[in-house]
Motif scaffolding. Structure first.
Motif, PDB file in Angstrom:
ATOM      1  N   ASN A 103      37.832  35.811  35.021  1.00  0.00           N
ATOM      2  CA  ASN A 103      38.629  36.179  34.833  1.00  0.00           C
ATOM      3  C   ASN A 103      40.247  35.622  35.774  1.00  0.00           C
ATOM      4  N   ALA A 104      41.258  34.687  35.541  1.00  0.00           N
ATOM      5  CA  ALA A 104      41.449  34.162  36.144  1.00  0.00           C
ATOM      6  C   ALA A 104      42.545  34.965  38.410  1.00  0.00           C
ATOM      7  N   ALA A 105      42.112  36.407  37.416  1.00  0.00           N
ATOM      8  CA  ALA A 105      43.157  36.486  39.171  1.00  0.00           C
ATOM      9  C   ALA A 105      42.332  36.921  39.827  1.00  0.00           C
ATOM     10  N   ASP A 106      41.125  36.898  39.535  1.00  0.00           N
ATOM     11  CA  ASP A 106      40.232  36.940  40.876  1.00  0.00           C
ATOM     12  C   ASP A 106      39.194  35.995  40.662  1.00  0.00           C
ATOM     13  N   PRO A 107      39.139  35.285  42.239  1.00  0.00           N
ATOM     14  CA  PRO A 107      38.809  34.367  42.770  1.00  0.00           C
ATOM     15  C   PRO A 107      36.746  34.178  42.253  1.00  0.00           C
ATOM     16  N   ILE A 108      36.418  33.122  41.335  1.00  0.00           N
ATOM     17  CA  ILE A 108      34.913  32.912  40.542  1.00  0.00           C
ATOM     18  C   ILE A 108      33.942  31.941  41.649  1.00  0.00           C
ATOM     19  N   GLU A 109      33.246  32.826  42.181  1.00  0.00           N
ATOM     20  CA  GLU A 109      32.342  32.386  42.669  1.00  0.00           C
ATOM     21  C   GLU A 109      31.370  31.645  41.614  1.00  0.00           C
TER      22      GLU A 109
ATOM     23  N   THR B 235      49.365  30.891  36.579  1.00  0.00           N
ATOM     24  CA  THR B 235      48.334  30.949  37.789  1.00  0.00           C
ATOM     25  C   THR B 235      47.546  30.286  38.574  1.00  0.00           C
ATOM     26  N   THR B 236      47.393  30.707  39.967  1.00  0.00           N
ATOM     27  CA  THR B 236      46.123  29.487  40.937  1.00  0.00           C
ATOM     28  C   THR B 236      45.119  30.330  41.008  1.00  0.00           C
ATOM     29  N   ILE B 237      44.441  29.152  39.858  1.00  0.00           N
ATOM     30  CA  ILE B 237      42.685  29.783  39.690  1.00  0.00           C
ATOM     31  C   ILE B 237      41.777  29.428  41.067  1.00  0.00           C
ATOM     32  N   THR B 238      40.949  30.435  41.319  1.00  0.00           N
ATOM     33  CA  THR B 238      40.312  29.959  42.965  1.00  0.00           C
ATOM     34  C   THR B 238      39.279  30.021  42.653  1.00  0.00           C
ATOM     35  N   TYR B 239      37.851  29.177  42.903  1.00  0.00           N
ATOM     36  CA  TYR B 239      36.704  28.538  42.629  1.00  0.00           C
ATOM     37  C   TYR B 239      36.164  28.953  44.185  1.00  0.00           C
ATOM     38  N   VAL B 240      34.998  29.582  44.198  1.00  0.00           N
ATOM     39  CA  VAL B 240      34.514  29.683  45.482  1.00  0.00           C
ATOM     40  C   VAL B 240      33.418  29.253  45.957  1.00  0.00           C
ATOM     41  N   LEU B 241      32.318  28.848  46.126  1.00  0.00           N
ATOM     42  CA  LEU B 241      30.897  28.236  47.048  1.00  0.00           C
ATOM     43  C   LEU B 241      30.449  29.739  47.324  1.00  0.00           C
TER      44      LEU B 241
END
Length: 254
Positions: free
Chosen positions: A130-136, A168-174
């Motif tokens: 879901n691009a609306a939330d950060p992707i772990e 959309t701004t897509i966020t990936y978080v390590l």
């Protein structure tokens, strides 16, 4: 079918109904129908034969690692313990208990004894993130020092890809783990075609623990990209498999 079994089935369907009415993902359905949602459920399971028996002398070590969230929507446990001692099929049966069977493809170090084991590790299909939330984003090293990338959101596994219908701004978080390369950090992203106009800007946080990709929905189609990372393990750069963004064309037909 006995009255007791019928009642249990009806109750399970009632629990699943709200998810189904909202086009629930398969993971949400699996979780809704999972037999183990609380510590009490887990303790009761130990009083009878179950897939946990495959762990033999490690069963109580595994049980002690299981943690439930207050709302029961997130369940964590020692995944390495499963992967180090069981076949893919045995792990799958345990994941079913917690509604996490869709994450079986992340257990690439599991024993492969049968064709079913091989199918489970190579044929599993995961949903879009879901691009609306950060992707772990997790990166772990297997016993052969191969990097394995995994993606999840709020404990639900997804495939790293996103499908968009608006800018959309897509966020990936390590998310670091026990088997993650030491000092892992993001340094950027590479693109199969950086000129297709899908992603217009990439921003990496100052600590290298997150990356943002700004998307332009005006260009429909698929854009593939790869994360570029560095670590303290050596001076070489690590490149991820291909996550992708899918811009859906929502223009009404002429």
């Amino acid at each position: 079918m006995s009255v007791k079994k019928t009642t249990l089935l009806f109750t399970a369907l009632l629990v699943a109904a709200p998810f189904l009415s909202q086009a629930a993902t398969q993971q949400e359905i699996d979780l809704a129908l999972a037999p183990v949602k609380t510590n009490a459920d887990l303790q009761q399971l130990l009083n009878s034969a179950s897939p946990l028996d495959a762990l033999e002398q490690h069963v109580f070590q595994f049980v002690s690692s299981v943690k439930f969230s207050k709302k029961g929507q997130q369940i964590s446990f020692d995944k390495e313990l499963l992967e180090s001692n069981l076949s893919a099929t045995e792990i799958y049966k345990i994941l079913v208990l917690f509604g996490q069977q869709s994450s079986i493809s992340q257990y690439q170090n599991a024993l492969i004894v049968t064709d079913t084991d091989k199918l489970l590790l190579t044929g599993s299909s995961l949903p879009f993130c879901n691009a609306a939330d950060p992707i772990e984003t997790s990166v772990t090293l297997d016993k052969n020092k191969q990097a394995i990338f995994g993606y999840a959101q709020s404990g639900v596994v997804c495939d790293g890809n996103v499908e968009l219908t608006e800018n959309t701004t897509i966020t990936y978080v390590l998310v670091p783990g026990k088997k993650s390369p030491k000092g892992l950090r993001l340094v950027g992203a590479g693109f199969t075609n950086p000129f297709d106009g899908h992603i217009e800007k990439v921003t990496v946080s100052s600590d290298g623990q997150s990356i943002q990709l700004e998307n332009n929905i005006e260009n429909s189609g698929v854009s593939k990209y790869q994360f570029i990372l560095e670590s303290e393990e050596n001076d070489l750069l690590l490149v991820s498999p291909d996550p992708q963004v899918v811009n859906k064309d929502n223009k009404p037909p002429m």
